[in-house]
Design a protein around this motif. Structure first.
Motif, mmCIF file in Angstrom:
data_model
loop_
_atom_site.group_PDB
_atom_site.id
_atom_site.type_symbol
_atom_site.label_atom_id
_atom_site.label_comp_id
_atom_site.label_asym_id
_atom_site.label_seq_id
_atom_site.Cartn_x
_atom_site.Cartn_y
_atom_site.Cartn_z
ATOM 1 N N GLY A 72 0.800 -1.224 0.000
ATOM 2 C CA GLY A 72 0.000 0.000 0.000
ATOM 3 C C GLY A 72 0.830 1.270 0.000
ATOM 4 N N LYS A 73 2.105 1.111 -0.186
ATOM 5 C CA LYS A 73 2.974 2.296 -0.191
ATOM 6 C C LYS A 73 3.617 2.466 -1.569
ATOM 7 N N LEU A 74 4.228 3.631 -1.754
ATOM 8 C CA LEU A 74 5.055 3.854 -2.937
ATOM 9 C C LEU A 74 6.492 3.581 -2.518
ATOM 10 N N VAL A 75 7.178 2.759 -3.309
ATOM 11 C CA VAL A 75 8.546 2.399 -2.935
ATOM 12 C C VAL A 75 9.520 3.171 -3.814
ATOM 13 N N ILE A 76 10.426 3.871 -3.161
ATOM 14 C CA ILE A 76 11.452 4.616 -3.898
ATOM 15 C C ILE A 76 12.705 3.759 -3.935
ATOM 16 N N ARG A 77 13.142 3.428 -5.157
ATOM 17 C CA ARG A 77 14.367 2.629 -5.296
ATOM 18 C C ARG A 77 15.507 3.564 -5.643
ATOM 19 N N VAL A 78 16.551 3.489 -4.840
ATOM 20 C CA VAL A 78 17.645 4.431 -5.035
ATOM 21 C C VAL A 78 18.949 3.791 -4.602
ATOM 22 N N GLU A 79 20.008 4.130 -5.326
ATOM 23 C CA GLU A 79 21.324 3.719 -4.857
ATOM 24 C C GLU A 79 21.818 4.791 -3.910
ATOM 25 N N ASP A 80 21.936 4.431 -2.640
ATOM 26 C CA ASP A 80 22.471 5.379 -1.662
ATOM 27 C C ASP A 80 23.979 5.396 -1.864
ATOM 28 N N THR A 81 24.479 6.452 -2.527
ATOM 29 C CA THR A 81 25.894 6.441 -2.921
ATOM 30 C C THR A 81 26.816 6.707 -1.747
ATOM 31 N N LEU A 82 26.269 7.146 -0.624
ATOM 32 C CA LEU A 82 27.121 7.317 0.560
ATOM 33 C C LEU A 82 27.200 6.004 1.333
ATOM 34 N N ALA A 83 26.056 5.317 1.437
ATOM 35 C CA ALA A 83 26.059 4.031 2.134
ATOM 36 C C ALA A 83 26.601 2.924 1.235
ATOM 37 N N GLY A 84 26.451 3.132 -0.082
ATOM 38 C CA GLY A 84 27.038 2.182 -1.006
ATOM 39 C C GLY A 84 26.173 0.979 -1.318
ATOM 40 N N TYR A 85 24.872 1.071 -1.175
ATOM 41 C CA TYR A 85 24.014 -0.051 -1.588
ATOM 42 C C TYR A 85 22.654 0.484 -2.045
ATOM 43 N N VAL A 86 21.925 -0.370 -2.745
ATOM 44 C CA VAL A 86 20.627 0.038 -3.272
ATOM 45 C C VAL A 86 19.573 -0.115 -2.182
ATOM 46 N N ARG A 87 18.784 0.942 -2.001
ATOM 47 C CA ARG A 87 17.778 0.902 -0.940
ATOM 48 C C ARG A 87 16.379 0.954 -1.530
ATOM 49 N N ARG A 88 15.433 0.447 -0.784
ATOM 50 C CA ARG A 88 14.008 0.569 -1.124
ATOM 51 C C ARG A 88 13.367 1.269 0.051
ATOM 52 N N ILE A 89 12.796 2.434 -0.220
ATOM 53 C CA ILE A 89 12.219 3.185 0.884
ATOM 54 C C ILE A 89 10.726 3.371 0.629
ATOM 55 N N PRO A 90 9.899 2.740 1.432
ATOM 56 C CA PRO A 90 8.451 2.891 1.237
ATOM 57 C C PRO A 90 7.955 4.195 1.851
ATOM 58 N N VAL A 91 7.162 4.935 1.085
ATOM 59 C CA VAL A 91 6.598 6.199 1.589
ATOM 60 C C VAL A 91 5.125 6.288 1.193
ATOM 61 N N ASP A 92 4.424 7.231 1.845
ATOM 62 C CA ASP A 92 3.013 7.473 1.491
ATOM 63 C C ASP A 92 2.878 8.488 0.370
#
Lengths: 324, 682
Positions: free
Chosen positions: B498-518
């Motif tokens: 039920g959320k929108l997932v933002i897929r992004v490479e966190d270039t500081l952390a160095g890995y691809v993240r999925r962040i669910p938001v409303d």
């Protein structure tokens, strides 16, 4: 007091200019009364040595027509310059190089090869070419040599006046001769014709719209022309805007466009460039392909824009061609 | 071919320009070479010709050596031609006896071989020496400046420029395309970094404009045609019909409440379509002028089909309760037609603003696909107390279990949408980092949600901007460095349902993240207006490759255009924030005031003229003039150039087939001698 001496001479020309002298009709009688003709090869027999024997500056005026193409013509030009007080370039060839000047697009070898070998009308299986000298029963006659390029008279010797035209009109010829006889001479170097473009005296001037732009170019035989409308407005290349007036628009009155034989005005160094600049600026399409389509209507640009003026133009001749 | 009438005495100076020229050109050698050229009386090399001593040297030499021509080989004429012409004039010579050779931009800066660069400098100097002998004394002409001004565009740039001019006592016409002035700024909630309420600082200025005795405000109007030249522009302004008499409407808005549509039903442009309006409406409460407008596309008193020329046709089918409500004021006029006003002004300021990037052009971010993806401008309206929700941040999609509107608990703000991206626009839109942070702050304040910023770099180069960024960090707003790959509703874990997932490479952390938001907010970039090219042609301006209007010089003439008397201000010239826009609008007004208060301009005498006797009247030149400066005199059968309109482009000069048009400073013998000169060195 003896009558002033006048000479007529011809170099690389077609003979049309001589015809104009004849076309003076009865006016020539008035002239002949006032001058002695000392040289006129087309009409009378004179020998080289007769001229050579004349004291320098003893001829009042020489009217020389034709361009300078051969060693003999160059030699005669120099001699007549020496013998004459005034040397007058008479007609388009002496003035601008004329039709013979168009051969400056090609090398001498190219031209000889075409004329003596490749021309469709030529049958010359031995590929014989004119020789500068040959043995003929103990004599060795010589022929003058062709220069690499055609030159105007003033590119060879100093010229005092120019009578323009291909050929000059009888009216302008009369003006020039009368001016000489009456000693009412314009500044040295003048062209004896009005210093304004032909449109000024063109009967079709008023019919040209102010916003003429070109969507096509046609040659006279490709189109039924309106007898009263400006030829440029009909897409016919007319050299009038870049050509000196004085002919009273003879060609246009005869239904044909001006081809530019009177040459440019005194303010222009290169007649062809000027008309090119003017016509091309007014080509209607603005995209490359479209522009090319319009310009296809002018299959021979050099022959169109430099029909008489190539030898005198800034381009003058094929790149890297030696003069002599 | 030297002029024999006068004895030409040329003074030649070659400038070292510090090391700019001297490092690549042997200046002393150039001076020595020029000394030997015809007509050269003296030849010097000097460290800085543009300095006061350099200029005094010219003046002294003119007097001492009786120079009558001056040539300086130095930088671009654009930079110092005026300087040296003035020095020549101060020495007692006509300034047009001076000629300049550019051996910096054209030579020392672009070559790497000192020997060859020196040869080139000599050849260029030779050309100038040959040319200057043919120079003539010329007079500058003056043109009067009409003191009235036109400002095009009623955003903050136009408002500020118009107010500045009007406060200086000048009469100003302010033309705005929309029914109200205010532009983009009127839509903003707060402004960064101070968090002032945008309306609170803007609307007083708007009403001031509306009430200013020196300002004629024409909203819902567009410039249709511009003719003329600096100081003397003739402008036709198209006034679109609003079906309301501006003179009679008092802004009571009784007609709006009386409209047969009881509820607002049509998409409200001012609120980015988040709210509704009626066919008769006022764009927003503080709109200026306070005059309603009728939209003929939806008003029942108009037919749905337009006339052949696109004008609306009155159907007369409606009960016209609005007319009834208006009563004696009688301000509603369904027969109103488009009107053309003609005005004469001396200067014009173009402040036509920008449009925001259409976020649908990046489909991976889901705008127009997922309802809870918003543009930044929509959020501005959503958090605004006078916005469609009264400042309550409600999601477009989804309800709480009890049926009440849902508020976002987590929000992702994606930076650089349509900016810094080879696939869309390569430029940085300058304002997005800051407004994204402002919106992050406001959203957090309104909703208490977790807010994530997805950025490439944080660009906060302005007064108090970096501090604002620090404040946001303290507030606990998350910053994730990386360009977002996609926004998706495809859940991979129960938390993502039920959320929108933002897929992004966190270039500081160095890995691809999925962040669910409303809620996802897209920080769309700034673009030229859709009709920028038309406007450019209208005012005879230029555009850069990206389509923003081109300034005359990026550093030294940033609000001038290549057309004298026409200035640019604000984001029509390139993306910029409010402080920069206001500063630029003030600068444009000041530039206009320079012209107005001086009262006249001096025109370069490099204009073309027709040799009247010699013109054959062939008309070849007439359609070619880009400034319509050539007319055909029907009685005299000759062409004539209006010198005030001539800009000296030389088109007609080149095209005149009989050589009967001459251009000052570009006469044939000057150019030919220059060519001969440049070819003479070997």
């Amino acid at each position: 007091m003896s009558k002033p001496k006048v000479a007529f001479y011809w170099c690389a020309s077609c003979g049309g200019c001589e015809e104009t002298i004849v076309d003076l009709a009865e006016d020539i009688l008035g002239i002949v009364e006032k001058v002695d003709i000392v040289l006129w090869p087309v009409a009378m027999d004179f020998k080289y040595k007769d001229i050579e024997a004349m004291p320098d500056k003893s001829i009042a005026a020489t009217l020389l027509n034709g361009a300078i193409r051969t060693t003999e013509q160059e030699e005669m030009a120099h001699m007549l310059r020496r013998k004459s007080q005034y040397l007058i370039a008479y007609g388009a060839c002496a003035h601008l190089g004329g039709i013979p000047g168009l051969s400056n697009q090609f090398s001498r070898e190219h031209m000889l090869k075409f004329n003596y070998e490749d021309a469709p009308s030529m049958a010359n299986p031995k590929k014989t070419r004119p020789q500068l000298k040959f043995a003929d029963g103990g004599r060795e006659p010589t022929l003058p040599e062709l220069h690499h390029v055609v030159r105007t008279l003033d590119q060879v010797v100093e010229v005092d006046y120019y009578v323009p035209g291909c050929p000059p009109t009888p009216k302008l010829t009369n003006v020039a001769v009368t001016a000489l006889l009456e000693n009412r001479l314009p500044p040295k170097g003048s062209v004896i014709a009005p210093d304004i473009a032909l449109c000024d005296e063109c009967p079709r001037k008023a019919s040209k719209p102010v916003n003429t732009s070109f969507t096509e170019f046609k040659r006279p035989h490709q189109k039924l022309m309106d007898p009263n409308l400006c030829l440029l407005a009909q897409g016919i290349v007319c050299m009038g805007p870049s050509t000196r007036s004085g002919c009273e628009a003879a060609c246009i009155r005869g239904g044909m466009p001006c081809t530019g034989c009177f040459g440019p005005t005194s303010r222009v160094r290169d007649q062809g460039l000027k008309i090119l600049s003017s016509l091309c600026s007014n080509v209607a399409p603005k995209e490359n392909g479209e522009i090319d389509k319009v310009l296809e209507g002018i299959p021979d640009p050099v022959g169109t824009f430099y029909r008489y003026g190539l030898a005198k133009s800034l381009m003058r001749r094929k790149v890297n061609l030696p003069v002599k | 071919m030297q002029s024999t009438k006068e004895n030409i005495r040329i003074g030649f100076y070659v400038c070292h320009c510090g090391h700019n020229i001297a490092a690549m050109v042997d200046c002393a050698d150039v001076a020595k070479y020029v000394k030997g050229l015809p007509n050269v009386v003296l030849s010097r090399d000097y460290k800085y010709m543009c300095s006061d001593p350099g200029q005094e040297l010219i003046q002294k030499d003119i007097r001492e050596y009786k120079l009558n021509r001056v040539v300086v080989a130095s930088c671009s004429p654009l930079l110092h031609e005026h300087t040296f012409r003035s020095a020549t004039a101060a020495g007692g010579l006509n300034p047009y006896y001076f000629h300049m050779v550019n051996i910096r931009e054209h030579d020392s800066w672009v070559h790497t071989d000192r020997g060859e660069a020196t040869v080139k400098a000599k050849a260029l100097a030779h050309a100038a020496i040959d040319r200057v002998a043919f120079h003539k004394a010329l007079e500058t002409k003056t043109v009067k400046i009409n003191p009235d001004a036109l400002v095009v565009g009623g955003g903050i740039a136009g408002i500020h420029a118009a107010m500045t001019l009007a406060n200086a006592g000048k009469k100003v016409y302010l033309v705005e395309r929309e029914p109200s002035i205010g532009g983009h700024m009127a839509k903003f909630d707060k402004t960064f970094p101070t968090l002032d309420c945008a309306a609170c600082i803007l609307t007083p200025k708007m009403s001031e404009v509306g009430a200013h005795p020196n300002i004629t405000l024409w909203s819902y109007s567009e410039v249709a045609q511009v003719d003329g030249y600096v100081g003397n522009y003739k402008v036709r302004v198209k006034r679109k019909p609003r079906y309301i008499s501006e003179e009679r409407c008092i802004g009571c808005m009784d007609c709006i409440s009386a409209c047969v549509f009881k509820e607002p039903k049509f998409e409200d442009e001012f609120n980015e379509g988040l709210g509704k309006r009626k066919p008769v409406y006022i764009p927003f409460p503080q709109a200026t002028p306070q005059i309603v407008v009728i939209d003929p596309n939806v008003c029942l008193n108009f037919k749905r089909t337009k006339g052949p020329d696109g004008t609306p046709i009155v159907s007369d089918r409606c009960k016209k309760t609005c007319v009834e409500a208006c009563g004696d004021k009688n301000a509603i006029d369904f027969t109103q037609k488009e009107e053309i006003k003609e005005i004469e002004v001396g200067t014009i300021i173009v402040a036509t603003g920008f449009k925001t990037f259409d976020s649908k052009r990046v489909p991976a971010y889901g705008y127009g696909i997922y309802k809870n993806v918003y543009t930044a401008l929509e959020i501005e309206r959503l958090v605004n107390a006078s916005g469609p929700t009264g400042g309550e941040v409600i999601l477009r999609e989804g309800k709480n279990p009890d049926g009440s509107p849902k508020h976002p608990k987590s929000i992702g703000i994606i930076h650089c949408v349509g900016s810094r991206d080879k696939k869309t626009n390569v430029w940085c839109s300058r304002v997005c980092c800051m407004y994204s942070m402002k919106l992050a702050h406001l959203l957090k304040e309104h909703t208490g949600a977790e807010v994530y910023n997805f950025y490439i770099d944080i660009r906060a180069p302005g007064k108090g901007y970096e501090e604002f960024y620090n404040k946001l960090l303290d507030e606990g707003v998350h910053f994730i460095r990386g360009r977002v790959g996609e926004v998706t509703d495809w859940a991979m874990t129960p938390e993502e349902e039920g959320k929108l997932v933002i897929r992004v490479e966190d270039t500081l952390a160095g890995y691809v993240r999925r962040i669910p938001v409303d809620m996802v907010v897209l920080s769309s970039g700034l673009e030229p207006q859709a009709d920028a090219q038309d406007v450019r042609r209208l005012f005879n301006m230029s555009c850069g490759t990206e389509g923003f209007f081109l300034e005359r010089h990026p550093k030294l003439a940033p609000v001038n255009t290549f057309t004298d008397g026409i200035f640019i201000a604000g984001a029509c010239q390139g993306p910029r924030d409010i402080p920069d826009t206001v500063a630029q609008a003030g600068a444009a007004a000041a530039e206009a005031l320079v012209l107005i208060d001086k009262g006249f301009v001096e025109q370069e005498p490099n204009t073309a003229f027709i040799l009247d006797e010699e013109c054959s009247g062939c008309k070849s030149c007439i359609p070619l003039c880009p400034y319509s400066a050539i007319l055909y005199d029907e009685t005299r059968k000759k062409a004539h150039i209006n010198e005030a309109l001539c800009k000296g482009c030389g088109t007609c000069v080149a095209a005149c087939p009989s050589g009967s048009i001459v251009q000052n400073l570009f006469e044939d013998e000057q150019i030919f001698s220059e060519i001969q000169g440049v070819l003479a060195y070997d």
